[in-house]
Design a protein around this motif. Structure first.
Motif, PDB file in Angstrom:
ATOM      1  N   HIS A 190     -10.307 -15.631   0.677  1.00  0.00           N
ATOM      2  CA  HIS A 190     -10.927 -14.570   1.692  1.00  0.00           C
ATOM      3  C   HIS A 190     -12.112 -13.752   0.786  1.00  0.00           C
ATOM      4  CE1 HIS A 190     -11.720 -11.577   4.597  1.00  0.00           C
ATOM      5  NE2 HIS A 190     -10.496 -12.166   5.440  1.00  0.00           N
TER       6      HIS A 190
ATOM      7  N   LYS B 131      -3.977 -15.912   4.722  1.00  0.00           N
ATOM      8  CA  LYS B 131      -5.508 -15.431   4.190  1.00  0.00           C
ATOM      9  C   LYS B 131      -5.445 -14.650   3.105  1.00  0.00           C
ATOM     10  CE  LYS B 131      -8.093 -15.299   8.671  1.00  0.00           C
ATOM     11  NZ  LYS B 131      -8.768 -14.446   9.508  1.00  0.00           N
TER      12      LYS B 131
ATOM     13  N   GLY C 121      -5.524  -0.511  10.110  1.00  0.00           N
ATOM     14  CA  GLY C 121      -5.769  -1.187  11.277  1.00  0.00           C
ATOM     15  C   GLY C 121      -5.899  -2.691  11.078  1.00  0.00           C
TER      16      GLY C 121
ATOM     17  N   TYR D 282      -7.230 -11.075  19.290  1.00  0.00           N
ATOM     18  CA  TYR D 282      -7.808 -11.127  18.076  1.00  0.00           C
ATOM     19  C   TYR D 282      -7.531 -12.422  17.532  1.00  0.00           C
ATOM     20  CZ  TYR D 282      -9.659  -9.797  13.719  1.00  0.00           C
ATOM     21  OH  TYR D 282     -10.374  -9.458  12.693  1.00  0.00           O
TER      22      TYR D 282
HETATM   23  N1  EPU Z   1     -14.602 -14.546   7.211  1.00  0.00           N
HETATM   24  C1  EPU Z   1     -15.724 -15.449   6.382  1.00  0.00           C
HETATM   25  N2  EPU Z   1     -15.195 -15.773   5.036  1.00  0.00           N
HETATM   26  C2  EPU Z   1     -13.897 -15.532   4.475  1.00  0.00           C
HETATM   27  C3  EPU Z   1     -13.171 -14.646   5.642  1.00  0.00           C
HETATM   28  C4  EPU Z   1     -13.554 -14.431   6.739  1.00  0.00           C
HETATM   29  O1  EPU Z   1     -16.565 -15.845   6.817  1.00  0.00           O
HETATM   30  O2  EPU Z   1     -13.811 -15.756   3.693  1.00  0.00           O
HETATM   31  C5  EPU Z   1     -15.289 -14.502   8.675  1.00  0.00           C
HETATM   32  C6  EPU Z   1     -14.695 -15.259   9.606  1.00  0.00           C
HETATM   33  O3  EPU Z   1     -15.678 -15.633  10.551  1.00  0.00           O
HETATM   34  C7  EPU Z   1     -13.537 -14.641  10.270  1.00  0.00           C
HETATM   35  C8  EPU Z   1     -14.173 -13.122  10.232  1.00  0.00           C
HETATM   36  O4  EPU Z   1     -14.688 -13.248   8.777  1.00  0.00           O
HETATM   37  O5  EPU Z   1     -13.237 -15.117  11.620  1.00  0.00           O
HETATM   38  C9  EPU Z   1     -13.027 -12.130  10.341  1.00  0.00           C
HETATM   39  O6  EPU Z   1     -12.140 -12.255   9.306  1.00  0.00           O
HETATM   40  P1  EPU Z   1     -10.651 -11.614   9.194  1.00  0.00           P
HETATM   41  O7  EPU Z   1     -10.083 -11.949  10.490  1.00  0.00           O
HETATM   42  O8  EPU Z   1      -9.951 -11.994   7.870  1.00  0.00           O
HETATM   43  O9  EPU Z   1     -11.020  -9.910   9.480  1.00  0.00           O
HETATM   44  P2  EPU Z   1     -11.712  -9.103   8.414  1.00  0.00           P
HETATM   45  O10 EPU Z   1     -12.985  -8.506   9.122  1.00  0.00           O
HETATM   46  O11 EPU Z   1     -12.348  -9.873   7.161  1.00  0.00           O
HETATM   47  C10 EPU Z   1     -10.661  -7.039   8.860  1.00  0.00           C
HETATM   48  C11 EPU Z   1      -9.783  -6.096   8.177  1.00  0.00           C
HETATM   49  C12 EPU Z   1      -8.436  -6.404   7.463  1.00  0.00           C
HETATM   50  C13 EPU Z   1      -7.545  -6.892   8.528  1.00  0.00           C
HETATM   51  C14 EPU Z   1      -8.322  -7.965   9.327  1.00  0.00           C
HETATM   52  C15 EPU Z   1      -7.283  -8.327  10.731  1.00  0.00           C
HETATM   53  C16 EPU Z   1     -11.649  -4.587   7.356  1.00  0.00           C
HETATM   54  C17 EPU Z   1     -12.657  -4.252   6.215  1.00  0.00           C
HETATM   55  N3  EPU Z   1     -10.779  -5.526   7.088  1.00  0.00           N
HETATM   56  O12 EPU Z   1     -10.754  -8.224   7.788  1.00  0.00           O
HETATM   57  O13 EPU Z   1      -8.050  -5.319   6.953  1.00  0.00           O
HETATM   58  O14 EPU Z   1      -6.350  -7.314   8.025  1.00  0.00           O
HETATM   59  O15 EPU Z   1      -9.668  -7.582   9.705  1.00  0.00           O
HETATM   60  O16 EPU Z   1      -7.541  -7.535  11.446  1.00  0.00           O
HETATM   61  O17 EPU Z   1     -11.732  -4.022   8.604  1.00  0.00           O
HETATM   62  C18 EPU Z   1      -7.976  -4.155   4.535  1.00  0.00           C
HETATM   63  O18 EPU Z   1      -8.516  -3.263   5.191  1.00  0.00           O
HETATM   64  O19 EPU Z   1      -7.633  -4.219   3.447  1.00  0.00           O
HETATM   65  C19 EPU Z   1      -7.585  -5.384   5.425  1.00  0.00           C
HETATM   66  C20 EPU Z   1      -7.267  -6.401   4.746  1.00  0.00           C
END
Ligand code: EPU
Ligand code: FAD
Length: 347
Positions: free
Chosen positions: A302, A230, A133, A199
């Protein structure tokens, strides 16, 4: 040993078969080019007698040591159109096909649905395992059938969406990791599809590119641009993407957390009484972002991504992951769990 359908190699290095790029050996490596030969290859005494581990591109595993028994890799290729309808097309892709290649192929054929899942590393065969996802879309929404060899029953099976039991980073395949060997996936892809741009980041990226009425290809390009900013490229800096899943918590617990940490990002979960919270935010808040000790570290771009700066072992990366999760537990009283499959270790 080789036949026209498979090859078997003894004492194989797994360095190129895991995107963390940790050193590990497999007692033997079985590469399947033709999935029809799978039952025969599995019946070889040296394969049948020992443990079996399937690997695609190794982009969601942490090898904590050498692998006993056989590592099985699907190298079968092919993307075929099974059915053309007025509003959708059914596509069958072999397990060994690169996932991003399938996304590009679908867009080139005027099909949509997979655009938000562009640039996810790995194989088609692994895509149902954790129901990949990204950017508000999960592959389970488009999977119609998964074709697999059922090791328990010793027969071919075709699982429909319901039998796959997809959830957030979850499926029947993840729940029963020894049971199914996925040889192909069939997806039902719409010709016209409401694009998902809600998103965070996608609409802004399209705006920055000056695109007002985006196509599916534009959305894919926006997702690719955001991901490249990222997430570290595993070919440059070893990693397995998000190392931890975003924890799913009850609404009451989230309310309590928000009183102490009002900035904590909170997202809807599948159940109404639950929420998903950002593990990256909690890890960054604990001071781990950009941390490095030896060659094991956390990506500067990240906080959810553990990285191998060169020669970190799987055990060193796992030890770092345990320290991170302990500090998140201490600060937030939230247990975070690894997303990659740990091979040769328990969490
Ligand atoms: N954020 C931080 N610090 C960071 C990075 C992110 O505080 O260093 C916060 C920010 O507020 C940001 C929020 O976390 O808005 C979400 O960050 P991001 O959009 O990068 O999403 P994520 O929840 O960290 C999830 C998936 C990713 C996927 C992205 C985009 C999981 C475990 N990870 O990451 O999947 O690409 O959303 O949809 O659900 C993976 O599974 O390996 C992966 C990369
Ligand atoms: P592997 O890592 O080789 O295997 C993963 C699991 O699937 C193992 O348990 C393995 O035994 C099993 N498996 C693999 N193939 C088969 C098969 N044919 N039959 C049965 N079992 C099989 N994931 C996301 O969901 N969203 C993301 O946005 C995302 N971003 C990432 C970004 C980066 C930089 C990296 C490195 C990883 C990211 N991931 C993401 C994780 C990873 O890309 C996916 O989990 C992917 O599906 C793994 O594919 P793979 O072929 O590398 O599988």
């Amino acid at each position: 040993m080789a036949t026209s359908g498979w090859t078997l190699t003894e004492n194989a290095s797994l360095l190129a078969l895991n995107t963390f790029h940790v050193q590990a050996q497999a007692a033997q490596l079985l590469e399947i080019q033709d999935s029809a030969t799978l039952p025969d290859a599995l019946a070889l005494p040296s394969v049948a007698e020992g443990p079996l581990l399937v690997l695609g591109s190794g982009s969601n595993v942490l090898l904590a040591g050498d692998v006993q028994g056989t590592v099985l890799v699907f190298a079968n290729q092919g993307i075929d159109i099974l059915e053309h309808r007025a509003d959708y097309t059914v596509v069958r892709a072999a397990a060994g096909v690169n996932w991003h290649k399938l996304v590009l192929w679908s867009l080139q054929h005027g099909l949509s649905g997979l655009e938000n899942l562009a640039l996810i590393p790995g194989t088609v065969g692994a895509s149902p395992i954790q129901n990949i996802g990204a950017y508000g879309v999960q592959v389970g929404e488009f999977i119609q059938t998964v074709e697999a060899w059922d090791r328990d029953a010793g027969q071919w099976v075709r699982l429909d969406t319901e039998q796959c039991a997809f959830g957030y980073r979850d499926s029947v395949f993840k729940q029963q990791p020894e049971r199914y060997l996925i040889t192909a996936v069939e997806l039902r892809l719409p010709l016209l599809h409401a694009l998902r741009m809600d998103y965070a980041g996608i609409a802004e990226e399209l705006q920055a590119q000056g695109i007002d009425t985006p196509s599916a290809v534009d959305v894919a390009n926006a997702v690719i641009a955001i991901r490249r900013r990222k997430l570290p490229d595993p070919d440059v800096l070893g990693n397995a993407g998000s190392f931890f899943k975003n924890p799913i918590l009850g609404v009451d617990q989230v309310e309590v957390l928000l009183q102490s940490f009002p900035e904590l990002p909170v997202y809807p979960a599948e159940r109404e009484d639950q929420r998903k919270v950002s593990a990256a935010w909690m890890i960054e808040h604990c001071g781990w972002k950009g941390f490095r000790e030896g060659d094991a570290g956390v990506a500067p771009s990240h906080a959810l991504v553990l990285v191998n700066h060169g020669n970190a072992s799987g055990a060193e990366l796992l030890a770092l992951a345990r320290r991170i999760s302990a500090s998140v537990l201490e600060t937030f009283s939230v247990a975070i769990e690894p997303e990659p499959r740990l091979i040769g270790a328990q969490w």
